[in-house]
Design a protein around this motif. Structure first.
Motif, short mmCIF file in Angstrom:
data_model
loop_
_atom_site.label_atom_id
_atom_site.label_comp_id
_atom_site.label_asym_id
_atom_site.label_seq_id
_atom_site.Cartn_x
_atom_site.Cartn_y
_atom_site.Cartn_z
N ILE A 19 72.51 -67.98 66.61
CA ILE A 19 72.49 -66.75 67.39
C ILE A 19 71.16 -66.05 67.16
CG2 ILE A 19 73.63 -64.55 67.85
CD1 ILE A 19 76.18 -65.73 66.66
N GLY A 20 70.29 -66.11 68.16
CA GLY A 20 68.97 -65.51 68.05
C GLY A 20 67.90 -66.46 68.55
N GLY A 21 66.97 -65.94 69.32
CA GLY A 21 66.00 -66.79 69.99
C GLY A 21 64.60 -66.73 69.45
N GLY A 22 64.37 -66.05 68.31
CA GLY A 22 63.02 -65.91 67.78
C GLY A 22 62.59 -67.07 66.90
N ASP A 23 61.53 -66.83 66.12
CA ASP A 23 61.00 -67.88 65.24
C ASP A 23 62.04 -68.34 64.22
OD1 ASP A 23 58.56 -67.86 66.50
OD2 ASP A 23 57.61 -66.50 65.06
N THR A 24 62.80 -67.38 63.67
CA THR A 24 63.80 -67.76 62.67
C THR A 24 64.88 -68.63 63.28
OG1 THR A 24 63.39 -65.70 61.45
CG2 THR A 24 65.42 -66.88 60.96
#
Length: 494
Positions: free
Chosen positions: A298-303
């Protein structure tokens, strides 16, 4: 410039990446550097543009354009082209404490603002930076340089991420005695445990730490300030204290079934994998395994991307990445002109690997989790997702992503990784020092300042500004060191 027509004569050439299916067999960095001859050609593409936006570090529409460290990019590009490697290193090190880190993990804000990129492809500045620093290590230029005079002033730095290390490095070079306290078992903070080996192998950190130790900086691990190390003792024993503990509170997802077994924060997942990898090559089994599991990130950034790449290396059965926002355009929109940061779709290494292994992009846009489902033993079995749409809040006038009824879907899942960002400093640390906070729980200072509400206690990095980039944390550390030096000496030459 050594070659005024370089940007016309040569096309951009980047380091070759190992193929996705091959590189997922290990956790190593996977780019093959260019030859020295080709690297010099690439540096010759720097076009002496007159106004080097690459090093400006200015803010346009809330986004950073150019290098926040104000690296002297045209200068060391030219020195690299003419073969003056040692001088190029000294010009690079003049503004950057850790080019060995930024040349690997920075998103290259310099290249996004490169004038050459306005009507073509930008200069590969990030790779030029790595070539310079690696050459400096190979030739012995990047060696320890302890200060010749000590001031007898003592500073404690709490946190050993990029901001804390930058503070320590600057103040030590000034002649102050610096001790860095780190609550983990190894020094490095975010660099050590928040960024996977594929992007930054940890011997790169250790190489620099060995130099910093030789220069006189002391490091103390397993030192959890606010718990097993008392804040009052630090304030009594040292002339100044710098809090650089990061934005360590992960943003949660509050949905029914959140208590199911198999739901973890991304930072805990990545930390466990890296620690096990360093301790035993993953043989101890003391990590959160994605092997043979359906994973949802859940989450679309670098992490989030780092989680995708790590799960594939574990041997996951499938991986899906949920992004709340719509897919960005593939090309710059007219209202997002150069030299602004380009708001375009980026397919990163983890997504490339997912495409190679599973045959499709793992990202699902404008989607979030509505419910986590579990079995009788409390183990996660699936998630219910829902589509989102952008609407204006009638009370505040703000645009918000809200669920669209009737768009629910159920996906099988045994492991969820929450990579939704961070929310600020940790309360037990800020309470221990008694510092004031902003409404976002960042440590409060005067505008453009670094001293907290407690005299002699300073702050820098994500703990001060909120979650940001490694290169910005380093800049924060450098600026904070200047403020500390002025506080201690009444003037500063940093």
């Amino acid at each position: 410039m050594g070659k005024p027509t370089g940007f016309l004569d040569y096309e951009r050439v980047e380091a070759t990446a190992v193929s996705p299916k091959e590189r997922i067999k290990n956790f190593n960095e996977f780019h093959t550097p260019l030859s020295e001859d080709e690297q010099r050609k690439q540096s010759s593409r720097c076009m002496d543009c007159g106004v080097p936006f690459c090093q400006s570090g200015m803010t346009i529409k809330g986004m950073t354009s150019g290098c926040p460290l104000n690296n002297l990019i045209p200068e060391w590009n030219d020195l690299l082209y003419t073969g003056n490697w040692e001088q190029a290193y000294h010009r690079l090190h003049k503004t950057s404490n850790f080019p060995e880190f930024t040349s690997r993990v920075c998103p290259a804000l310099c290249e996004k603002a490169c004038t050459c990129g306005l009507n073509g492809k930008a200069v590969c500045t990030k790779e030029n930076e790595m070539a310079i620093i690696e050459h400096a290590y190979a030739k012995g230029y990047a060696k320890a340089n302890p200060p010749k005079v000590r001031t007898k002033k003592r500073i404690a730095v709490v946190g050993s991420g990029p901001a804390g290390l930058a503070v320590a490095d600057q103040l030590n070079q000034r002649g102050h005695s610096v001790t860095v306290y780190e609550r983990a078992d190894r020094i490095g903070g975010l660099l050590r445990y928040g960024i996977p080996n594929m992007k930054l192998e940890k011997h790169i950190i250790d190489r620099k730490l060995d130099i910093m130790k030789e220069e006189g900086i002391e490091f103390v691990t397993n030192a959890n300030v606010g718990e097993n190390i008392k804040a009052k003792k630090l304030m009594a024993d040292y002339d100044a204290v710098v809090l650089a503990c990061g934005a360590a509170n992960p943003r949660d997802i509050n949905a029914p079934g959140r208590d199911a077994n198999g739901i973890y924060f991304a930072v805990d997942f990545l930390t466990a994998t890296t620690k096990s990898l360093l301790d035993s090559g993953l043989k101890d089994g003391r990590y959160i395994s994605a092997k043979d599991k359906n994973v949802i990130v859940i989450g679309g950034g670098d992490t989030g991307n780092d989680c995708v790449g790590t799960c594939i290396r574990h041997g996951c059965k499938s991986v899906t990445q949920l992004e709340m926002m719509p897919k960005a355009p593939d090309e710059r929109a007219e209202n997002n002109p150069w030299p602004q940061w380009p708001l375009v779709c980026k397919t990163d290494y983890g997504q490339e690997e997912a495409i190679a292994v599973f045959g499709h992009d793992p990202r699902i846009y404008t989607t979030t989790v509505k419910e986590f489902k579990k079995d009788k033993k409390g183990n996660l079995t699936s998630v219910v997702t829902v589509k989102l749409e952008s609407k204006t809040d009638e009370k505040t006038g703000r645009r918000m992503m809200v669920p669209v009824e009737g768009t629910e879907a159920e996906l099988p899942c045994e492991l969820v990784l929450i990579a939704a960002g961070f929310l600020g400093s940790q309360k037990y640390v800020t309470d221990a020092f008694g510092v004031e906070l902003t409404e976002r729980t960042n440590v409060k200072t005067a505008a453009d300042g670094f001293e907290t509400s407690v005299p002699g206690v300073f702050t820098a990095g994500d703990m001060h500004t909120g979650q940001s980039l490694v290169v910005k944390a380093i800049r924060q550390g450098r600026d904070c060191a200047r403020a500390v030096d002025y506080y201690l000496m009444g003037y500063t030459n940093l």
